[in-house]
Design a protein around this motif. Sequence first.
Motif, short mmCIF file in Angstrom:
data_model
loop_
_atom_site.label_atom_id
_atom_site.label_comp_id
_atom_site.label_asym_id
_atom_site.label_seq_id
_atom_site.Cartn_x
_atom_site.Cartn_y
_atom_site.Cartn_z
N SER A 1 29.37 -6.38 39.74
CA SER A 1 29.94 -6.86 38.48
C SER A 1 29.06 -6.44 37.30
O SER A 1 27.87 -6.16 37.46
CB SER A 1 30.07 -8.39 38.50
N GLN A 2 29.64 -6.44 36.12
CA GLN A 2 28.88 -6.10 34.92
C GLN A 2 27.71 -7.06 34.70
O GLN A 2 26.59 -6.61 34.44
CB GLN A 2 29.80 -6.07 33.69
N PRO A 3 27.92 -8.38 34.81
CA PRO A 3 26.78 -9.28 34.65
C PRO A 3 25.67 -9.02 35.66
O PRO A 3 24.48 -9.08 35.33
CB PRO A 3 27.39 -10.68 34.83
N ASP A 4 26.03 -8.73 36.91
CA ASP A 4 25.03 -8.51 37.95
C ASP A 4 24.24 -7.22 37.70
O ASP A 4 23.02 -7.19 37.87
CB ASP A 4 25.69 -8.44 39.33
N ILE A 5 24.94 -6.14 37.34
CA ILE A 5 24.25 -4.87 37.13
C ILE A 5 23.31 -4.98 35.94
O ILE A 5 22.19 -4.46 35.95
CB ILE A 5 25.26 -3.70 36.95
N GLU A 6 23.74 -5.69 34.89
CA GLU A 6 22.90 -5.83 33.70
C GLU A 6 21.74 -6.80 33.91
O GLU A 6 20.75 -6.73 33.18
CB GLU A 6 23.76 -6.27 32.52
N ALA A 7 21.86 -7.68 34.89
CA ALA A 7 20.78 -8.61 35.19
C ALA A 7 19.81 -8.05 36.22
O ALA A 7 18.85 -8.74 36.60
CB ALA A 7 21.34 -9.93 35.69
N THR A 8 20.04 -6.81 36.66
CA THR A 8 19.21 -6.22 37.70
C THR A 8 18.57 -4.91 37.26
O THR A 8 17.36 -4.70 37.45
CB THR A 8 20.04 -5.95 38.98
N LEU A 9 19.34 -4.02 36.64
CA LEU A 9 18.87 -2.68 36.30
C LEU A 9 18.72 -2.52 34.78
O LEU A 9 19.34 -3.25 34.00
CB LEU A 9 19.85 -1.63 36.83
N ASN A 10 17.92 -1.53 34.39
CA ASN A 10 17.64 -1.36 32.95
C ASN A 10 18.77 -0.69 32.17
O ASN A 10 18.73 -0.64 30.94
CB ASN A 10 16.32 -0.62 32.73
N GLN A 11 19.75 -0.13 32.90
CA GLN A 11 20.92 0.48 32.26
C GLN A 11 20.58 1.60 31.29
O GLN A 11 21.33 1.88 30.35
CB GLN A 11 21.77 -0.59 31.55
N GLY A 12 19.45 2.24 31.51
CA GLY A 12 19.09 3.38 30.67
C GLY A 12 18.20 3.05 29.51
O GLY A 12 17.88 3.94 28.70
N VAL A 13 17.76 1.79 29.40
CA VAL A 13 16.88 1.36 28.31
C VAL A 13 15.54 0.93 28.91
O VAL A 13 15.48 -0.04 29.66
CB VAL A 13 17.50 0.20 27.51
N GLY A 14 14.47 1.63 28.56
CA GLY A 14 13.17 1.31 29.10
C GLY A 14 12.38 0.34 28.25
O GLY A 14 11.55 -0.43 28.76
N MET A 15 12.60 0.37 26.95
CA MET A 15 11.90 -0.48 25.99
C MET A 15 12.86 -0.84 24.86
O MET A 15 13.77 -0.06 24.54
CB MET A 15 10.69 0.24 25.38
N VAL A 16 12.63 -1.98 24.25
CA VAL A 16 13.30 -2.33 22.99
C VAL A 16 12.23 -2.77 22.01
O VAL A 16 11.45 -3.69 22.30
CB VAL A 16 14.36 -3.43 23.16
N MET A 17 12.19 -2.11 20.86
CA MET A 17 11.25 -2.48 19.80
C MET A 17 11.99 -3.31 18.76
O MET A 17 13.10 -2.95 18.32
CB MET A 17 10.68 -1.23 19.12
N MET A 18 11.39 -4.43 18.36
CA MET A 18 11.91 -5.22 17.26
C MET A 18 11.03 -4.93 16.04
O MET A 18 9.81 -5.18 16.06
CB MET A 18 11.87 -6.72 17.60
N LEU A 19 11.63 -4.41 15.00
CA LEU A 19 10.86 -3.96 13.84
C LEU A 19 11.72 -4.03 12.59
O LEU A 19 12.96 -4.07 12.68
CB LEU A 19 10.32 -2.55 14.06
N PRO A 20 11.09 -4.08 11.41
CA PRO A 20 11.89 -4.10 10.18
C PRO A 20 12.62 -2.79 9.99
O PRO A 20 12.18 -1.73 10.45
CB PRO A 20 10.84 -4.33 9.09
N GLU A 21 13.74 -2.86 9.29
CA GLU A 21 14.56 -1.66 9.08
C GLU A 21 13.76 -0.55 8.40
O GLU A 21 13.97 0.63 8.66
CB GLU A 21 15.79 -2.02 8.26
N SER A 22 12.82 -0.93 7.56
CA SER A 22 12.03 0.06 6.84
C SER A 22 11.13 0.88 7.75
O SER A 22 10.63 1.94 7.36
CB SER A 22 11.17 -0.64 5.77
N SER A 23 10.90 0.41 8.98
CA SER A 23 10.03 1.13 9.92
C SER A 23 10.80 2.05 10.85
O SER A 23 10.20 2.86 11.56
CB SER A 23 9.26 0.12 10.78
N VAL A 24 12.12 1.92 10.89
CA VAL A 24 12.92 2.59 11.92
C VAL A 24 12.80 4.11 11.84
O VAL A 24 12.56 4.79 12.86
CB VAL A 24 14.40 2.16 11.84
#
Length: 353
Positions: A291-314
């Motif tokens: 299921s979609q919930p199961d796959i997203e709760a197990t694998l990274n789905q192609g995303v290794g990192m997520v950075m939270m930063l201000p828009e001015s830094s993007v």
Amino acid sequence: MAEQSAYAAAGVDIEAGDRAVELMKDAVARSHRPEVLGGLGGFAGFFDASALAKYRHPVLATSTDGVGTKVAIAGAMGVYDTIGWDLIGMLVDDLVVTGAEPLFVTDYIACGKVYPERIAAIVGGVAAACTAAGAALLGGETAEHPGLLGSEEFDMAGATTGVVEFDEILGPDRVVGGDVALALASSGLHSNGYSLVRQVFASAGWELTREVPEFGRALGEELLTPTRVYARDLLAVIRAVEVHAISHITGGGLANNLVRVLPAGVQVEIDRGTWTPPAVFDLVQRLGAVSQPDIEATLNQGVGMVMMLPESSVAAAQQSLSAAGIESWVAGSATAVPGPVAQVDLRGAHPSR
């Protein structure tokens, strides 16, 4: 003919262990930083802590992890020089998301039988990944466990230590509404979720040697794609632009890891439509009817990192990441919401392949 020692008769070959150490020495030495004192063979590794004097308020950070059941794929394929990258990726990238610079690593390999060339290949991969991350492989242990592990079986784990200025530690306290969620591409499955992945392909009767058109190579080769080691490139971004928090997307998937770096009262909406997961994720989901919930709760789905930063830094962050060969994209944003909890919502659908 030389008489076999009692220990060797019990299944432990000390000479093979010594031979493995000799084979790996050069690779380990290449990972050393100037602060490393001595070489392999002692009871402990030494790192000159006077190097921390340049910090105003140094805080040590530490992380420990393993590779999980991906080692079974390496063993079945007879490929041992990449699995070390998975170990280092799991270790140093848990440090760097706090803003810490990884200083050194120690590793531990347990096996049923020491094959010197095999152990040297494993440690060679560990050392190469340490070199790429800027961390020294300070030492380690190879333990032969006959009777507990089969002669072809092995497992590995490690620990790392890093340092960060106290007032530069990244984390939830810095994230605010309006921050941008910048996603960084993974190299594939990394080394999480392999119990599910192995079960799906085994249940479908797929051999590791099977050529898979979606991959353009054999199944086993795809599953052994090394974990991307982000540490050195992320540190370059952190030192160049304002970054508030970073989430390492490992076991548990994107939402469960991202929420760990959010404060109460902040919601992040991630738009699935901003990226298409690599083919291996879609194949695991379809072949295993996951299921979609199961796959997203197990694998990274192609995303290794997520950075939270201000828009001015993007823009500057993406420029730095692109120069390092890391694909990134704006995947969502943070909003201040009422309530005592942090939230991550995955919305929309991934584009069709």
